[in-house]
Each structure stands twice: as structure tokens, then as C-alpha cells.
Design an enzyme around this catalytic site. Sequence first.
Site, PDB file in Angstrom:
ATOM      1  CG  ASP A  97      -2.909  -7.265   6.517  1.00 59.12           C
ATOM      2  OD1 ASP A  97      -3.592  -7.378   7.558  1.00 59.12           O
ATOM      3  OD2 ASP A  97      -1.674  -7.121   6.539  1.00 59.12           O
ATOM      4  CG  ASP A 152      -8.189  -1.513  -2.511  1.00 55.87           C
ATOM      5  OD1 ASP A 152      -7.801  -1.785  -1.349  1.00 55.87           O
ATOM      6  OD2 ASP A 152      -8.775  -0.450  -2.801  1.00 55.87           O
ATOM      7  CG  ASN A 207      -2.240  -0.682   0.953  1.00 55.37           C
ATOM      8  OD1 ASN A 207      -2.635  -0.886  -0.186  1.00 55.37           O
ATOM      9  ND2 ASN A 207      -2.900  -1.070   2.014  1.00 55.37           N
TER      10      ASN A 207
END
Length: 172
Positions: free
Chosen positions: A64, A38, A29
Site C-alpha cells: 500500500d 486492489d 482489505n
Amino acid sequence: DAHELLARLPEARKLALFWIDLDRFKEVNDSLGHPVGDRMLAAVAARLAAAAPAGAALSRFGGDEFIVVAEVADREECERLARTLAHSISRPVHIEGHRIDSAASMGVALLHDHGPDIDAIMQGADLAVYHAKVRGKNQVCFFDNTMTRELVRRKEIEAELRAAIRRDELSI
């Protein structure tokens, strides 16, 4: 749903809960952006769905983390399924020209062996995934009762240290 699986569980079968926590997902990320993160989560979910046995329940739990609940005959079948799930995640993911090496820590608990109900085995698998991460990540760890004792002792030590700091009893 895990509770539906439990309600339909044949007497000779066990229910296994696999708590899967992606290792280093925050780095994906942070370095590649949330849209890539995503898409990685979607890829991992698709791989888990393909690797899980028919009738298993799969859900994303937290940013996650994923939980898979499946029927197994015994600990040996549970270990094989854990290896299959881990292997399905460990292959690199290719997104927008980026090759992302994927790995996960996994905690596993079995109904009745490690707890009397879904909530108990969720707690056991959560403790086991914590131990897998502490041991160096990218591994499968089965719950055992010593994990609960270690956690209780760690919390006692933490409380004692906080109290010692408040009383100014520590010196370096």
C-alpha cells in the site's frame, strides 16, 4: 525511472522523492475484500498520476505504498507538490457502492538537501513517512537529520532491553 530523472536533472533543479503510505489500507482489505482493495490501489495510483507533474516517476512500492519522484525548483515548490499529492488521495473513493475514506502518510526528501543520491533520499523519505505515521498519520513529514539519530537511539534501547531480558535483569 528515478535514475533517468536524475541523469536529466537540470543544474538549477532539485529532485524530490515522496514516499506515500496509505493509512488504514489493511482495514479495507479485511472488511471489503482484496478485490475492492486492489481497485482502491488502482484509483489512488490514477489520482497520483494525474496530480504529479509531467515527467515525474510513479511506482507502487510494497502493498500500500507509492513513490513519486519529481523535479522541483526548491523546498517551497516541493511543499506545494506534497500538499497536491496528499489532497488527491484524501478524497473518498467509491467502489461497488462503498464509500472509502482515503488518507495517507507521506515522507519527503530532497536530493542534496537530505542525501547525495537516490538511495539516500529513499532512506530519508522512508524515515520521514515512519515519523508521519507515529505523529498520528494523514500528514506530510519532511526528512531531517534528527530522525536518523532518533532511529539509532531507538535501536540502541531495543538492543539494551533485549540483552537485559536475556540476563533476567528486568522486574516488574
